[in-house]
Design an enzyme around this catalytic site. Sequence first.
Site, PDB file in Angstrom:
ATOM      1  CG  ASP A  42      -0.363   0.084   2.522  1.00  0.00           C
ATOM      2  OD1 ASP A  42       0.880  -0.055   2.621  1.00  0.00           O
ATOM      3  OD2 ASP A  42      -1.094   0.290   3.516  1.00  0.00           O
ATOM      4  CD  GLU A 113       0.590  -1.164   7.674  1.00  0.00           C
ATOM      5  OE1 GLU A 113       0.304  -0.441   8.660  1.00  0.00           O
ATOM      6  OE2 GLU A 113       1.092  -0.731   6.629  1.00  0.00           O
ATOM      7  CD  GLU A 179       7.985  -0.340   7.548  1.00  0.00           C
ATOM      8  OE1 GLU A 179       7.024  -1.072   7.223  1.00  0.00           O
ATOM      9  OE2 GLU A 179       8.175   0.781   7.052  1.00  0.00           O
TER      10      GLU A 179
END
Length: 269
Positions: A42, A113, A179
């Site tokens: 995204d 996520e 991340e």
Amino acid sequence: MVTVRALRAKAGTEPITMLTAYDAPTAGIVDAAGIDIILVGDSMGNTSLGHESTLPVTVEEMKSRTAAVARATDDALVVADMPFLSFGVDEAASIENCGRMLKEADADAVKLESGPHTVDLTERLVQLGIPVMAHLGLTPQRVKEVGYSRQGTSKESAREILDLAKAHADAGAFSLVLEHVPANVATQVTEAIDIPTIGIGAGPDCDGQVLVIDDVVGMSDRVPPFAAQFGDVKAEMEKAVGAYRDAVEAREFPADEHSHVEDELDELY
Ligand code: KIV
């Protein structure tokens, strides 16, 4: 062909490679290079659609871009990144949105996520045959809450990432993106779970690495501190576009070889 099962087998033997792509030509290049996983991220909200964040990306946009990537991909695993609020609000709607990526766009898996709210959903999706890649640490869909800052920098937040990583592995996720977390936290997460970790700004000890294609090829104006640029496509495009403009303005393009003449059409009246 890369499969979810093959990826698990590769983990711990040689590094898994993953890159984003958002269109067919780019996916073709990434696939031909032998990259294991193509993520239709995204991040397209920033890189391709001109938004300030990933939040405005829609399910329809993700579906269309994923289908384009899948059409150009022979070998890599294609993962569709589920947009903000397309999952996690209502279970039935989450399943339907994720399922559409496999049914209508030919994705191999979805990425969520992740957080406490995605543990049960991950288990349900996997039961239904939808492979799930989890994503912890910096999750840009929470930009309004935490910005783009490094995550897992206190013992408490690092433990939370570790606990959630275990919970998603137990729920059946087939891999985990980590991340922008400290490398030593990523090392412990990688050791603690039996699914591959794929790092972005998470140090060298993850089972694989992922970057955004625009950063890698030099199409981004600003590369995050944890990314690296391996080419300068933007400079090449600027050179080509400038050369085209100059050629048109100088009446050098189109030349004879770019035009054709039909003799009998010299005089139309
Ligand atoms: O959207 C994206 O490109 C991502 C990667 C940075 C992992 O989530």
